[in-house]
Design an enzyme around this catalytic site. Structure first.
Site, PDB file in Angstrom:
ATOM      1  N   TYR A 149       0.793  -1.223   0.000  1.00  0.00           N
ATOM      2  CA  TYR A 149       0.000   0.000   0.000  1.00  0.00           C
ATOM      3  C   TYR A 149       0.827   1.276   0.000  1.00  0.00           C
ATOM      4  O   TYR A 149       0.262   2.365  -0.097  1.00  0.00           O
ATOM      5  CB  TYR A 149      -0.954   0.006   1.211  1.00  0.00           C
ATOM      6  CG  TYR A 149      -1.885  -1.176   1.208  1.00  0.00           C
ATOM      7  CD1 TYR A 149      -2.906  -1.281   0.268  1.00  0.00           C
ATOM      8  CD2 TYR A 149      -1.737  -2.204   2.127  1.00  0.00           C
ATOM      9  CE1 TYR A 149      -3.753  -2.371   0.246  1.00  0.00           C
ATOM     10  CE2 TYR A 149      -2.587  -3.302   2.120  1.00  0.00           C
ATOM     11  CZ  TYR A 149      -3.581  -3.381   1.177  1.00  0.00           C
ATOM     12  OH  TYR A 149      -4.427  -4.467   1.153  1.00  0.00           O
ATOM     13  N   HIS A 164      -9.420   0.899  -5.299  1.00  0.00           N
ATOM     14  CA  HIS A 164      -8.503   0.036  -4.550  1.00  0.00           C
ATOM     15  C   HIS A 164      -7.081   0.486  -4.853  1.00  0.00           C
ATOM     16  O   HIS A 164      -6.726   0.673  -6.021  1.00  0.00           O
ATOM     17  CB  HIS A 164      -8.677  -1.427  -4.946  1.00  0.00           C
ATOM     18  CG  HIS A 164     -10.045  -1.936  -4.662  1.00  0.00           C
ATOM     19  ND1 HIS A 164     -10.445  -2.286  -3.395  1.00  0.00           N
ATOM     20  CD2 HIS A 164     -11.115  -2.109  -5.473  1.00  0.00           C
ATOM     21  CE1 HIS A 164     -11.708  -2.661  -3.439  1.00  0.00           C
ATOM     22  NE2 HIS A 164     -12.145  -2.552  -4.686  1.00  0.00           N
TER      23      HIS A 164
END
Length: 144
Positions: free
Chosen positions: A22, A101
């Site tokens: 991430y 996402h």
């Protein structure tokens, strides 16, 4: 047009949780980037994050009542929450929502490759990192 940016479970841990997937950008950093882009595009923006499904559903209900566009990163609820999908169905018939996402969920574990939300979303942005939020904002700017 006003946009509500919703972030689901664990997104408050951006910058700390699995940075190899991430990145090191925090949720506050993301919100600041999106806020600046919204100003540039002339859009009003609001942010909400929760690790609790019911709180996200309540936020979606409010967005439906106020006719807000929604950008949502549902986190793990993507793959599990029929209740969140049912709430977002009302948004789908109005201003709409874009599912975002940070990682490319289609290149990850099999269970992450299914979304209950995607079939009713105006669009899905996956794998572009935090830029996906700004890309979704650009979509709404073109719609207003």
């Amino acid at each position: 047009m006003k946009i509500l940016v919703l972030n689901g479970p664990n997104l408050n841990r951006l910058g700390k949780r699995q940075p190899e997937i991430y990145g090191s950008t925090t949720l506050e950093d993301v919100n600041n980037e999106v806020r600046a882009e919204a100003e540039r595009l002339g859009l009003a923006i609001e942010f909400f994050q929760s690790n609790h499904e019911g709180e996200l559903i309540e936020a979606v209900h409010r967005a439906a009542d106020e006719r807000l566009g929604v950008i949502i990163n549902p986190g793990g609820f993507t793959h599990t929450s029929v209740a969140l999908r049912d709430a977002l169905a009302e948004i789908a018939d109005g201003a709409g929502f874009v599912e975002v996402h940070i990682s490319n969920v289609h290149a990850r574990e099999t269970f992450r490759q299914h979304s209950y939300l995607s079939p009713i979303a105006r669009g899905v942005i996956a794998g572009l990192g935090t830029y996906g939020y700004r890309a979704a904002l650009g979509y709404f700017a073109e719609q207003s």
